[in-house]
Motif scaffolding. Structure first.
Motif, PDB file in Angstrom:
ATOM      1  N   ILE A  45      -2.363 -12.566  30.084  1.00  0.00           N
ATOM      2  CA  ILE A  45      -1.277 -11.655  29.726  1.00  0.00           C
ATOM      3  C   ILE A  45      -1.209 -10.494  30.713  1.00  0.00           C
ATOM      4  O   ILE A  45      -0.132 -10.123  31.184  1.00  0.00           O
ATOM      5  CB  ILE A  45      -1.445 -11.139  28.279  1.00  0.00           C
ATOM      6  N   ASP A  52       5.472 -10.855  33.004  1.00  0.00           N
ATOM      7  CA  ASP A  52       5.197 -10.230  31.709  1.00  0.00           C
ATOM      8  C   ASP A  52       5.790 -11.065  30.573  1.00  0.00           C
ATOM      9  O   ASP A  52       6.434 -10.547  29.671  1.00  0.00           O
ATOM     10  CB  ASP A  52       5.758  -8.805  31.688  1.00  0.00           C
ATOM     11  N   TYR A  55       2.730 -13.600  25.516  1.00  0.00           N
ATOM     12  CA  TYR A  55       2.504 -12.685  24.393  1.00  0.00           C
ATOM     13  C   TYR A  55       1.864 -13.465  23.244  1.00  0.00           C
ATOM     14  O   TYR A  55       1.791 -14.701  23.272  1.00  0.00           O
ATOM     15  CB  TYR A  55       3.824 -12.048  23.944  1.00  0.00           C
TER      16      TYR A  55
END
Length: 102
Positions: free
Chosen positions: A90, A96, A99
């Motif tokens: 992560i 990005d 999650y």
């Protein structure tokens, strides 16, 4: 709290299990609770922002793989997931897009 004052060892109260032997043990207990909760969740990938760099596969091949049918990076179905490795994936993901699912 005042209800548990003076007692030693794990104490069960209405606020949950608190360890009254010191702040260090309480903090270790809280960290274990956080990790246990996280391990029951599954990592996920937001494909809209995935750059297809394969960094996650390099860092955590036990969790991430390139699906041969769809040619996209996918998540292996596991009973629990290695917290530290997934957290590292992560943190290094340039898009990005990784999650924890709720």
């Amino acid at each position: 709290c005042l209800q548990c004052a003076g007692k030693t060892g794990p104490v069960e109260c209405s606020l949950g299990p608190f360890i009254t032997r010191g702040k260090g043990e309480y903090l270790r207990w809280r960290e274990k609770q956080r990790r246990d909760k996280t391990l029951k969740r599954k990592p996920a990938i937001d494909y809209r922002c995935c750059t297809d760099c394969e960094s996650c596969i390099e860092i955590c091949p036990s969790v991430f793989f390139r699906n041969p049918d769809t040619l996209i990076i996918d998540v292996v179905d596991l009973q629990s997931y290695p917290f530290d490795e997934v957290e590292k994936a992560i943190s290094i993901c340039p898009g990005d897009c990784i999650y924890w699912e709720q």
